[in-house]
Structures are given as structure tokens and as C-alpha cells.
Design a protein around this motif. Structure first.
Motif, PDB file in Angstrom:
ATOM      1  N   THR A   1       0.823  -1.219   0.000  1.00  0.00           N
ATOM      2  CA  THR A   1       0.000   0.000   0.000  1.00  0.00           C
ATOM      3  C   THR A   1       0.858   1.270   0.000  1.00  0.00           C
ATOM      4  OG1 THR A   1      -0.149  -0.090   2.417  1.00  0.00           O
ATOM      5  CG2 THR A   1      -1.957  -1.098   1.170  1.00  0.00           C
ATOM      6  N   SER A   2       2.107   1.146  -0.387  1.00  0.00           N
ATOM      7  CA  SER A   2       2.985   2.317  -0.371  1.00  0.00           C
ATOM      8  C   SER A   2       2.448   3.396  -1.304  1.00  0.00           C
ATOM      9  CB  SER A   2       4.400   1.915  -0.800  1.00  0.00           C
ATOM     10  OG  SER A   2       4.388   1.326  -2.092  1.00  0.00           O
TER      11      SER A   2
ATOM     12  N   VAL B   1      -3.635   6.262  -0.812  1.00  0.00           N
ATOM     13  CA  VAL B   1      -4.396   7.199   0.009  1.00  0.00           C
ATOM     14  C   VAL B   1      -5.787   6.614   0.223  1.00  0.00           C
ATOM     15  CG1 VAL B   1      -5.318   9.534   0.225  1.00  0.00           C
ATOM     16  CG2 VAL B   1      -3.128   9.164  -0.937  1.00  0.00           C
TER      17      VAL B   1
ATOM     18  N   GLU C   1      -8.493  -1.120  13.163  1.00  0.00           N
ATOM     19  CA  GLU C   1      -7.320  -0.379  13.622  1.00  0.00           C
ATOM     20  C   GLU C   1      -6.022  -1.075  13.231  1.00  0.00           C
ATOM     21  OE1 GLU C   1      -6.595   2.584  14.984  1.00  0.00           O
ATOM     22  OE2 GLU C   1      -8.686   3.082  14.542  1.00  0.00           O
TER      23      GLU C   1
ATOM     24  N   ALA D   1      -5.439  -0.200   9.672  1.00  0.00           N
ATOM     25  CA  ALA D   1      -5.024   1.192   9.540  1.00  0.00           C
ATOM     26  C   ALA D   1      -3.565   1.372   9.936  1.00  0.00           C
ATOM     27  CB  ALA D   1      -5.922   2.081  10.400  1.00  0.00           C
ATOM     28  N   GLY D   2      -3.156   0.703  11.021  1.00  0.00           N
ATOM     29  CA  GLY D   2      -1.760   0.788  11.438  1.00  0.00           C
ATOM     30  C   GLY D   2      -0.824   0.194  10.410  1.00  0.00           C
TER      31      GLY D   2
ATOM     32  N   ARG E   1      -0.533   2.519   7.259  1.00  0.00           N
ATOM     33  CA  ARG E   1       0.267   3.713   7.592  1.00  0.00           C
ATOM     34  C   ARG E   1       1.750   3.368   7.665  1.00  0.00           C
ATOM     35  NH1 ARG E   1      -3.941   4.859  11.585  1.00  0.00           N
ATOM     36  NH2 ARG E   1      -5.260   6.586  10.843  1.00  0.00           N
TER      37      ARG E   1
ATOM     38  N   ALA F   1       1.208   4.562   3.497  1.00  0.00           N
ATOM     39  CA  ALA F   1      -0.056   5.084   2.990  1.00  0.00           C
ATOM     40  C   ALA F   1      -0.571   6.208   3.884  1.00  0.00           C
ATOM     41  CB  ALA F   1      -1.099   3.972   2.921  1.00  0.00           C
ATOM     42  N   LEU F   2      -1.413   7.067   3.310  1.00  0.00           N
ATOM     43  CA  LEU F   2      -2.120   8.085   4.075  1.00  0.00           C
ATOM     44  C   LEU F   2      -3.548   7.615   4.323  1.00  0.00           C
ATOM     45  CD1 LEU F   2      -1.027  11.413   2.326  1.00  0.00           C
ATOM     46  CD2 LEU F   2      -0.290  10.561   4.563  1.00  0.00           C
ATOM     47  N   VAL F   3      -4.012   7.805   5.561  1.00  0.00           N
ATOM     48  CA  VAL F   3      -5.357   7.378   5.915  1.00  0.00           C
ATOM     49  C   VAL F   3      -6.144   8.573   6.438  1.00  0.00           C
ATOM     50  CG1 VAL F   3      -6.759   5.864   7.366  1.00  0.00           C
ATOM     51  CG2 VAL F   3      -4.564   5.048   6.467  1.00  0.00           C
TER      52      VAL F   3
END
Length: 374
Positions: free
Chosen positions: A55-56, A59, A67, A70-71, A74, A78-80
Motif C-alpha cells: 500500500t505504499s 491514500v 485499527e 489502519a496501522g 500507515r 499510505a495516508l489514511v
């Protein structure tokens, strides 16, 4: 979620956008999410995938996720941007609205619908000057513009502008509906300001295009029982949905309304509704997307503004580039609100003279548009 229309060619940038779970799964199957933009897709059941796929540079815009997921994304670069709780709208949405979406919960009265609640939120946050709220409005409107561009890419779009005061049951309303039907049957995508009056009539006509002519006659008769959205938006909207339920499978068209005029509800006959918080963005975007010209029906201040908003880029366009403009009702545009003399004077200075027309009757508008090159 509504799918991207099959006729729409996706640009290279849009090929990096993921707007549904089906698209997400399709992209993941190819092995990477790197540098993709994922909009408003519920990923709560894709935790293992998100923890393992590349996911580099991706966005995630308003995508619900665990969670742990999401961690992981990131950490991968990636931007979340997480979903914003307690909003009556999704600022990161990937598609324009549908009537069913905006009028959800209409059974409980218009005030219970997402459309009415979004207007109430707008009024409240506009009054207190909250910068976070203004940012959310801007993000939402940009997302809607992106979705509208995807929807209309390559389509010949004709705008039909006119006043909100045109009542159901009048000859003028019926004429505007027949105009919308004729334009849609000619292969054009009808776009309006998305509200009541002349706008609803043109969207209704496009909706009626696949049906036989008797359908529109009967639909107009049924709608005439509820002439306007005052005193009851609920009754006005229910009448439109009754017509849609009786004659499903109507033709598509576009409505582009605004919560700036939130006391005027959107009409239910536009299959695709690009609703904005910013009226300036909405007005500019509506006219800019009318690639096959614009028909201006009788209206008041808003329609006059649209005439000259449309005339300005035409005035400065290179020869051969101005788009057709057809004004309907000679008496209205030369006597009551004399926009035509000024428009004609501007046209004679530039290369617009052969791209504008004034007609007496609405029935003449399609032929005038075609003659001007629309």
C-alpha cells in the motif's frame, strides 16, 4: 454504491481510483494497491488483505477499516483519512447522488431525509464559521466534481436552465418536459440545475424519453395534483416518486443543485444528482459541462446570471469555439427581463453572433440548437 457508467472512458488518473469493494478486490487480485486512491469503501472485512498487500503511496479517503489494518497501511507509507462521524453526508464519496439516496426516509417526512439533514448541517456550521466544517464542505464538493467528470466524460451534454417558480400543471411545465424528452431522444444528456420548476420538467422529460408519448401526458396529469414544493416538500417529492414507481426504467439525466438554496429541494427525475454546498462551484461546473449548448427558459435572477455566466467564456473563446445558446420566449427576454439585447450586443463584438438564437416558443428550441451546431 452506484457503478461507473459503462460508456465513460476512464482517464489514467481515474484508473488509480477505487470507488467500490468490487474494484478493490479486482485491483488487489493484480497484486498491489501502491499509489491507488481508495474512496469511501468499507474495508472492515479486508483486514488481512490490507496487512499483506503493498500500500505504499496509497491514500485511503473515508474508508472504514480495522485499527490493525489502519496501522499496517500507515506503516507501509499510505495516508489514511478516516471517516468523519456524525455527518449526514460522506465528504469523500466516490459517486454523485441518486434521488433514492437523497430522499431516503421520505416516509417519515422530508425533514428526515439526508438531503434535508445536510441542509440543516450546512446552515448550522455556516453560521458558526467552523473551519473544519468549511474544509469538509470543500472536500465534499471536490469529490462530487470528480465523480461528475467521470460520469459525463465523452457525453454530449445540453443544459436546460429556467426558473424554479414554473408550476406543475401549467402549459410551460409541460412544454419544458417535452423539450427534455426531445433532447434526450436525440441522444443528448440533459443537465439542469436539479431543482423544481423548469429544472424538474426537463429532467422529467428525459426520464420519459424511453416510454411512449402517453406516459408523459399521464405523468403530467398526476403531478399537477401537487403543483409545487410549498407548502409541503414531502407531498411534492412523494408525487414524483409515485410517477417513478408507476413507470420504472426512465431515461437518465443530470441534476446539479446546491444546498446554498437548500429551501428548494432537488427533483427526483434526474437519475444522477451532483449536489454542492458551494453555489459558485455548482454554477460554474454546470455551465462548463454543457458541451452541446444551453437552452434558457424564462426565469428570474438566477437564470439571468446563468445567461451571462455562460456568455462570458463564449465571448472570449476563439472563433468557432463558442457553444450554442438558445433563449426561449421573446417577450420575456426582450421586455420583462431584457437580457437578449445585451447578449446580442456582446455577440456582435466577437465570434458569437452565429451561436446565439432567440425563439418565441419552446417547441422551436431543439431545431435552433441543432442549427447553431449543438
Amino acid at each position: 454504491m452506484q457503478p461507473t457508467p459503462a460508456h465513460v472512458p476512464r482517464t489514467a488518473a481515474h484508473d488509480r481510483e477505487i470507488e467500490s469493494l468490487a474494484e478493490f478486490d479486482e485491483v488487489v487480485a493484480r497484486g498491489t494497491l501502491a499509489r491507488f486512491r481508495i474512496q469511501a469503501v468499507d474495508l472492515t472485512d479486508r483486514t488481512d488483505v490490507l496487512c499483506s498487500v503493498d500500500t505504499s503511496g496509497a491514500v485511503f479517503l473515508g474508508c472504514p477499516m480495522d485499527e490493525r489494518a489502519a496501522g499496517a497501511v500507515r506503516a507501509a507509507g499510505a495516508l489514511v483519512f478516516p471517516p468523519v462521524p456524525d455527518l449526514p453526508f460522506d465528504p469523500y464519496r466516490g459517486f454523485v447522488y441518486t434521488p433514492d439516496e437523497l430522499f431516503d426516509e421520505l416516509a417519515g417526512g422530508y425533514e428526515a431525509t439526508p438531503d434535508a439533514r445536510s441542509y440543516a448541517w450546512f446552515q448550522e456550521t455556516k453560521a458558526d464559521g467552523d473551519i473544519f466544517a468549511s474544509m469538509l464542505r470543500s472536500v465534499h464538493d471536490d469529490a462530487v466534481s470528480d465523480a461528475l467528470d467521470e460520469l459525463l466524460a465523452g457525453a454530449p451534454v445540453v443544459g436546460v436552465m429556467g426558473g424554479h417558480a414554473m408550476a406543475r400543471g401549467t402549459q410551460e411545465f409541460a412544454g419544458a418536459a417535452r423539450l427534455g424528452r426531445e433532447l434526450a431522444r436525440a441522444g443528448l444528456t440533459v443537465a439542469t440545475g436539479g431543482g423544481p420548476g423548469a429544472m424538474e420538467a426537463a429532467n422529467l422529460g428525459a426520464y420519459a424519453a424511453p416510454h411512449d408519448d402517453a406516459m408523459l401526458t399521464e405523468a403530467l396529469r398526476l403531478l399537477a395534483k401537487t403543483p409545487g414544493f410549498t407548502p409541503s416538500v414531502t407531498a411534492w417529492a412523494r408525487a414524483a416518486f409515485e410517477v417513478r414507481d408507476r413507470w420504472p426504467g426512465g431515461g437518465p439525466s443530470v441534476g446539479i443543485p446546491t444546498w446554498f438554496y437548500g429551501h428548494e429541494p432537488p427533483n427526483a427525475f434526474a437519475a444522477h444528482i451532483a449536489k454542492y454546498f458551494s453555489n459558485a462551484t455548482r454554477e460554474d461546473g454546470l455551465l462548463a459541462r454543457c458541451t452541446a449548448g444551453v437552452v434558457f427558459l424564462p426565469g428570474a435572477a438566477g437564470t439571468v446570471q446563468e445567461i451571462f455566466d455562460n456568455a462570458t467564456p463564449n465571448y472570449y473563446a476563439s472563433r468557432g469555439e463558442p457553444l450554442p445558446m438558445v433563449l426561449v420566449d421573446r417577450a420575456h427576454w426582450t421586455e420583462r427581463l431584457p437580457a437578449w439585447p445585451l447578449l446580442r450586443a456582446l455577440a456582435q463584438e466577437r465570434s458569437m453572433a452565429d451561436r446565439i438564437a432567440l425563439v418565441d416558443r419552446i417547441e422551436e428550441a431543439p431545431a435552433a440548437l441543432k442549427r447553431l451546431g449543438g
